[in-house]
Design a protein around this motif. Structure first.
Motif, PDB file in Angstrom:
ATOM      1  N   ARG A  46      42.863  51.545  -4.197  1.00 51.93           N
ATOM      2  CA  ARG A  46      42.432  50.217  -4.644  1.00 51.93           C
ATOM      3  C   ARG A  46      42.417  50.126  -6.174  1.00 51.93           C
ATOM      4  O   ARG A  46      42.863  49.133  -6.743  1.00 51.93           O
ATOM      5  CB  ARG A  46      41.057  49.887  -4.072  1.00 51.93           C
ATOM      6  CG  ARG A  46      41.084  49.672  -2.576  1.00 51.93           C
ATOM      7  CD  ARG A  46      39.707  49.428  -2.017  1.00 51.93           C
ATOM      8  NE  ARG A  46      39.757  49.251  -0.578  1.00 51.93           N
ATOM      9  CZ  ARG A  46      38.726  48.861   0.146  1.00 51.93           C
ATOM     10  NH1 ARG A  46      37.556  48.605  -0.432  1.00 51.93           N
ATOM     11  NH2 ARG A  46      38.841  48.720   1.444  1.00 51.93           N
ATOM     12  N   LEU A  91      46.083  50.182  -7.545  1.00 48.91           N
ATOM     13  CA  LEU A  91      46.756  48.890  -7.402  1.00 48.91           C
ATOM     14  C   LEU A  91      46.228  47.882  -8.421  1.00 48.91           C
ATOM     15  O   LEU A  91      47.000  47.105  -8.990  1.00 48.91           O
ATOM     16  CB  LEU A  91      46.593  48.362  -5.978  1.00 48.91           C
ATOM     17  CG  LEU A  91      47.398  49.115  -4.915  1.00 48.91           C
ATOM     18  CD1 LEU A  91      47.003  48.655  -3.513  1.00 48.91           C
ATOM     19  CD2 LEU A  91      48.887  48.937  -5.141  1.00 48.91           C
ATOM     20  N   ALA A  92      44.925  47.900  -8.658  1.00 47.77           N
ATOM     21  CA  ALA A  92      44.357  47.007  -9.677  1.00 47.77           C
ATOM     22  C   ALA A  92      44.930  47.358 -11.053  1.00 47.77           C
ATOM     23  O   ALA A  92      45.311  46.466 -11.823  1.00 47.77           O
ATOM     24  CB  ALA A  92      42.835  47.108  -9.683  1.00 47.77           C
ATOM     25  N   ALA A 135      37.929  45.120  -9.546  1.00 46.50           N
ATOM     26  CA  ALA A 135      38.027  45.913  -8.318  1.00 46.50           C
ATOM     27  C   ALA A 135      36.796  46.788  -8.143  1.00 46.50           C
ATOM     28  O   ALA A 135      36.247  46.903  -7.039  1.00 46.50           O
ATOM     29  CB  ALA A 135      39.294  46.770  -8.348  1.00 46.50           C
ATOM     30  N   PHE A 142      42.135  43.530  -4.486  1.00 53.06           N
ATOM     31  CA  PHE A 142      42.426  44.927  -4.181  1.00 53.06           C
ATOM     32  C   PHE A 142      41.133  45.707  -3.954  1.00 53.06           C
ATOM     33  O   PHE A 142      41.075  46.565  -3.081  1.00 53.06           O
ATOM     34  CB  PHE A 142      43.256  45.582  -5.282  1.00 53.06           C
ATOM     35  CG  PHE A 142      44.708  45.183  -5.259  1.00 53.06           C
ATOM     36  CD1 PHE A 142      45.430  45.199  -4.080  1.00 53.06           C
ATOM     37  CD2 PHE A 142      45.346  44.784  -6.413  1.00 53.06           C
ATOM     38  CE1 PHE A 142      46.770  44.820  -4.050  1.00 53.06           C
ATOM     39  CE2 PHE A 142      46.679  44.413  -6.399  1.00 53.06           C
ATOM     40  CZ  PHE A 142      47.390  44.428  -5.207  1.00 53.06           C
ATOM     41  N   PHE A 171      45.130  43.916   0.369  1.00 46.33           N
ATOM     42  CA  PHE A 171      46.344  44.325  -0.328  1.00 46.33           C
ATOM     43  C   PHE A 171      47.442  43.267  -0.287  1.00 46.33           C
ATOM     44  O   PHE A 171      48.127  43.043  -1.284  1.00 46.33           O
ATOM     45  CB  PHE A 171      46.859  45.645   0.243  1.00 46.33           C
ATOM     46  CG  PHE A 171      45.835  46.741   0.192  1.00 46.33           C
ATOM     47  CD1 PHE A 171      45.223  47.091  -1.004  1.00 46.33           C
ATOM     48  CD2 PHE A 171      45.462  47.420   1.337  1.00 46.33           C
ATOM     49  CE1 PHE A 171      44.266  48.089  -1.063  1.00 46.33           C
ATOM     50  CE2 PHE A 171      44.518  48.430   1.295  1.00 46.33           C
ATOM     51  CZ  PHE A 171      43.923  48.760   0.094  1.00 46.33           C
ATOM     52  N   GLY A 214      46.536  40.473  -2.738  1.00 40.59           N
ATOM     53  CA  GLY A 214      46.739  40.911  -4.116  1.00 40.59           C
ATOM     54  C   GLY A 214      48.210  40.982  -4.495  1.00 40.59           C
ATOM     55  O   GLY A 214      48.623  40.508  -5.554  1.00 40.59           O
TER      56      GLY A 214
END
Length: 157
Positions: free
Chosen positions: A12, A15-16, A47, A111, A116, A119
């Motif tokens: 998470r 991805l952020a 996040a 995220f 997902f 986002g």
């Protein structure tokens, strides 16, 4: 140690970070004040806030809603810092960068919440807007003959 928990948190946050870096790179390439580091920090912070509150309250929708409200409000202050009005020409600059910071926070929050697809699709929509928005505004200005200086310029906001 629960390695699946750590891998979920890492995914998470990664991805952020990635989203923040991508959106920040766009702003950096256009020589704007909020670049890769600022956007990445905003996305990671968002996040983190959502993950933190979700774990504390066991996914209580009202608690998560209050955190999101705080993020949205707080980002308004950060966004205001990148908006500049020129005294002589009365032109406003920085609105797009402020909006990308705001959107970046919400993508980071998505995220953080484990959303997902939301986002990723949001990133795609925002990048599309940032990449083709300026040229589309210039094309429409030529087509309609209407030119608004604060929105149509050679330098994307």
């Amino acid at each position: 140690m629960d390695w699946s928990l750590y891998s979920t948190i890492a995914l998470r946050l990664a991805l952020a970070l990635l989203v923040g870096a991508i959106l920040g790179l766009n702003r950096w390439l256009h020589h704007k004040s909020a670049g890769i580091r600022t956007h990445s920090l905003v996305a990671i912070g968002s996040a983190t806030a959502v993950m933190l509150i979700s774990d504390f309250v066991q996914d209580d929708a009202q608690a998560v809603s209050r955190v999101l409200q705080g993020l949205i409000t707080g980002l308004g202050f950060l966004g205001a810092g990148v908006i500049i009005r020129e005294q002589r020409s009365q032109k406003v600059h920085g609105l797009t960068t402020a909006a990308s910071l705001w959107a970046c926070a919400l993508i980071g929050a998505s995220f953080g919440a484990g959303q997902f697809a939301l986002g990723g699709l949001s990133l795609g929509a925002i990048l599309l807007t940032l990449i083709i928005g300026g040229p589309l505004e210039r094309l429409m200005a030529e087509f309609t003959g209407v030119k608004r200086e604060s929105e149509v310029s050679d330098d994307p906001d």
